[in-house]
Scaffold this active site. Structure first.
Site, mmCIF file in Angstrom:
data_model
loop_
_atom_site.group_PDB
_atom_site.id
_atom_site.type_symbol
_atom_site.label_atom_id
_atom_site.label_comp_id
_atom_site.label_asym_id
_atom_site.label_seq_id
_atom_site.Cartn_x
_atom_site.Cartn_y
_atom_site.Cartn_z
ATOM 1 N N HIS A 133 0.872 -1.175 0.000
ATOM 2 C CA HIS A 133 0.000 0.000 0.000
ATOM 3 C C HIS A 133 0.914 1.232 0.000
ATOM 4 O O HIS A 133 2.034 1.169 0.510
ATOM 5 C CB HIS A 133 -0.832 -0.056 1.279
ATOM 6 C CG HIS A 133 -1.918 0.967 1.389
ATOM 7 N ND1 HIS A 133 -1.679 2.263 1.786
ATOM 8 C CD2 HIS A 133 -3.251 0.880 1.172
ATOM 9 C CE1 HIS A 133 -2.831 2.927 1.811
ATOM 10 N NE2 HIS A 133 -3.800 2.107 1.443
ATOM 11 N N ASP A 210 2.887 -4.747 8.033
ATOM 12 C CA ASP A 210 1.702 -3.907 7.899
ATOM 13 C C ASP A 210 0.497 -4.843 7.947
ATOM 14 O O ASP A 210 0.220 -5.560 6.987
ATOM 15 C CB ASP A 210 1.797 -3.140 6.574
ATOM 16 C CG ASP A 210 0.470 -2.539 6.129
ATOM 17 O OD1 ASP A 210 -0.548 -2.720 6.823
ATOM 18 O OD2 ASP A 210 0.458 -1.889 5.060
ATOM 19 N N GLN A 213 -4.703 -5.170 6.674
ATOM 20 C CA GLN A 213 -5.685 -6.069 6.062
ATOM 21 C C GLN A 213 -5.684 -7.451 6.700
ATOM 22 O O GLN A 213 -6.536 -8.273 6.369
ATOM 23 C CB GLN A 213 -5.406 -6.211 4.557
ATOM 24 C CG GLN A 213 -5.531 -4.922 3.775
ATOM 25 C CD GLN A 213 -6.953 -4.401 3.720
ATOM 26 O OE1 GLN A 213 -7.918 -5.142 3.938
ATOM 27 N NE2 GLN A 213 -7.098 -3.121 3.429
ATOM 28 N N LYS A 236 -10.376 -0.673 9.925
ATOM 29 C CA LYS A 236 -10.519 -1.804 8.990
ATOM 30 C C LYS A 236 -10.872 -3.088 9.732
ATOM 31 O O LYS A 236 -11.240 -4.086 9.124
ATOM 32 C CB LYS A 236 -9.232 -2.006 8.198
ATOM 33 C CG LYS A 236 -8.957 -0.894 7.193
ATOM 34 C CD LYS A 236 -7.836 -1.284 6.265
ATOM 35 C CE LYS A 236 -7.190 -0.090 5.581
ATOM 36 N NZ LYS A 236 -8.038 0.558 4.572
ATOM 37 N N CYS A 374 -4.857 2.671 -3.637
ATOM 38 C CA CYS A 374 -3.624 3.182 -3.013
ATOM 39 C C CYS A 374 -2.480 2.193 -3.190
ATOM 40 O O CYS A 374 -1.650 2.026 -2.285
ATOM 41 C CB CYS A 374 -3.822 3.508 -1.541
ATOM 42 S SG CYS A 374 -5.010 4.817 -1.271
#
Lengths: 416, 166
Positions: A133, A210, A213, A236, A374
């Protein structure tokens, strides 16, 4: 108590009961029942989270860590309880390894500006992957530019898997940090992070994951992963927007310089010298998002009551159903077909721009994301400017996937 | 559904499938330009929201009514609305004096965003461009429909900066 039953006994996954927890799922845009397939952009919130945030403002709101009075004490206890909840959810041994941040973007910027500035120098390298991202690209680009370091990018294959042999080849003694996405937002790929961390650690390279998600889809355990940094965003993962968490190994956080200066992050201040507070306070300058953090604590409680393992199992079934349903649509190409995937379905259709797909689906009450997500380098990798993306959460159903397919038939009807 | 059929009218779908004046204009193509008069200007346009990108090329000449668009082409990729809008724009302004093309854009913009009760006046002069009236019901798509026009303006102004809908 019937509604809360699934939260107590963990009976077989009852999606209809879960849907009752989410007020937004009964909305009716354009007079049609909402089919929300945009949770990867931001997820809907359960009543428990909305109520936790509201209750804070109604019953025990005051600034934290500052007052001796009743409300401040209560708010501080709730805020620190939330940190403990988040630590447990992430599998961190010590709540002081959890820094509250605005979200994943701020967490990565924080690490780049503190750990990065101290450890990355001229001629060094920061390693990322093609499927990042923008929030896991730009902070490192800025750091590399400032330091005269180099951003090195590991390639992915046509399915959307990191090519591990290539990744291994580009790791070197110059690599000062490996920052990679756990689950790709544009492709759905679940990266083999255990293997990647092992490869990096063999070479003494610290790893930042990261998890923006990953948090809504998979069980998380930073201690088992043994990563140096892990971050996710509340919004999220069915929590509030504007709050997220950064996990960092204690010895790293304790050695890192502050991120922003201000109140809360100090031990003592004179005009000559300031002594900084220990982590995590050192990284939480200013009044934090108090109610948001408390509601994030309620969010992870809610998720744990259902069970991330149960969520993962249900979503795997949903993803398999969605994948074969979409594959049956003529002229549709899935972008991202990794072996291990989270429930993200990115696709393009012959002769129809994703933006037009999005508009037509919208009028059917179906929310999907269209655009580059993104992640422009991912789009470039597949030679597309944009995709349409249906991202599924544990509150989605097979019937909703059927509605998506019917919507795509309408797209064909209009575009021929 | 009726809103959707208003948006995706047949003319728009046709120009999306087969865009007119699609391609590049290069100085080399202009053997018939009056010497010193034909000069290609171009600008890039970008809609960051959906990733639409296009380039508009214009060849100006001096006509009876001032500077005139002698030729115009566009290329790039985008959604049906932005592509059809670019295609119909090139048809509408080709051969027109700049003043007239500017008035067309004003009327076009009015059609998409203005008070619907006064649309009659703007619509009357727009000819085929009036097919974009349905975009009014889709506010997030107005940028798609106006991208080509903003890009044309940037090309005419000779600005080095790409046009953007933001």
């Amino acid at each position: 108590m019937a509604l809360a039953q699934h939260q107590i006994d963990k009976p077989p996954f009852d999606v209809e009961a879960i849907r009752q927890d989410f007020p937004a799922l009964s909305l009716t845009p354009y007079g049609k029942s909402l089919v929300y397939l945009d949770s990867a952009a931001s997820a809907q919130k359960p009543e428990a989270v909305i109520e936790a945030e509201a209750r804070c403002y109604r019953e025990y709101y005051a600034n934290v860590h500052r007052g001796v009075h009743y409300l401040s004490t209560k708010a501080t206890v709730a805020y620190e309880d939330a940190r403990r909840n988040v630590a447990r959810f992430m599998g961190a041994g010590d709540p002081s390894e959890i820094v509250f941040v605005r979200g994943t973007t701020e967490a990565i910027n924080l690490v780049a500006a503190t750990y990065g500035r101290e450890h990355v120098g001229e001629g060094d390298e920061v390693l990322i992957t093609t499927m990042e991202h923008h929030s896991n690209i730009v902070p490192w680009q800025m750091l590399c530019e400032e330091k005269g370091a180099k951003l090195v990018v590991a390639p992915i294959d046509d399915r959307g898997d990191i090519i591990l042999e290539e990744l291994e080849k580009i790791m070197s003694e110059r690599t000062k940090l490996l920052a990679t996405v756990h689950v790709s937002n544009a492709l759905g790929t679940i990266n083999p992070v255990e293997r990647i961390i092992e490869m990096a650690h063999e070479r003494g390279i610290p790893v930042l994951l990261d998890g923006a998600q990953a948090a809504p889809h998979l069980p998380m355990n930073v201690a088992e992963l043994d990563c140096e940094f892990y971050t996710f965003s509340g919004h999220k993962a069915f929590g509030p927007s504007g709050i997220g968490a950064l996990y960092g190994k204690k010895e790293l956080l304790d050695a890192m310089p502050p991120y922003q200066g201000g109140g809360e992050m100090i031990r003592s201040v004179t005009f000559e010298k300031t002594e900084y507070a220990p982590a995590p306070a050192r990284f939480e300058a200013g009044t934090p998002n108090i109610a948001g953090a408390i509601a994030l604590g309620a969010t992870v409680d809610y998720l744990e009551a259902i069970g991330m393992g149960a969520i993962q199992a249900y979503e795997e079934e949903l993803l398999a159903y969605g994948t074969s349903a979409l594959e049956s649509v003529s002229g549709l190409r899935l972008i991202g077909t990794a072996v291990h995937k989270a429930s993200v379905l990115s696709f393009v259709m012959d002769g129809v721009h994703p933006h037009d797909i999005g508009t037509i689906l919208d009028r059917e009450g179906i929310a999907v994301r269209t655009g580059h997500h993104c992640a422009q380098p991912v789009m470039d990798r597949y030679g597309v400017a944009a995709t349409a993306r249906a991202s599924l959460a544990f509150y989605n159903t097979k019937e909703e996937i059927d509605r998506l397919i019917a919507g795509l038939e309408k797209v064909r009807e209009i575009f021929g | 559904m009726s809103d959707l059929f208003d948006l995706y009218q047949e003319v728009i779908l046709d120009h999306n499938r087969s865009p007119r004046n699609f391609g590049k204009l290069e100085d080399g193509n202009l053997e018939d330009s009056l010497e010193g008069e034909g000069r290609i200007r171009h600008a890039d346009g970008h809609n960051p929201l959906c990733g639409d990108r296009l380039t508009v090329y214009v060849d100006l000449t001096r006509g009876d009514h001032g500077e005139t668009i002698r030729d115009i082409k566009f290329d790039g990729s985008g959604c049906a609305i932005s592509k059809a809008s670019a295609s119909l724009m090139t048809e509408a302004v080709k051969g027109k004096p700049l003043a007239e093309s500017e008035r067309l854009f004003e009327n076009f913009h009015e059609l998409l965003t203005g008070d619907p009760s006064v649309k009659g006046k703007a619509g009357a002069e727009l000819g085929k461009l009036a097919v974009f009236e349905g975009v009014r019901e889709f506010p997030v798509r107005v940028k798609c429909a106006t991208l080509a026009w903003h890009t044309l303006q940037a090309a005419l102004a000779g600005r080095g900066e790409p046009a953007t809908t933001e």
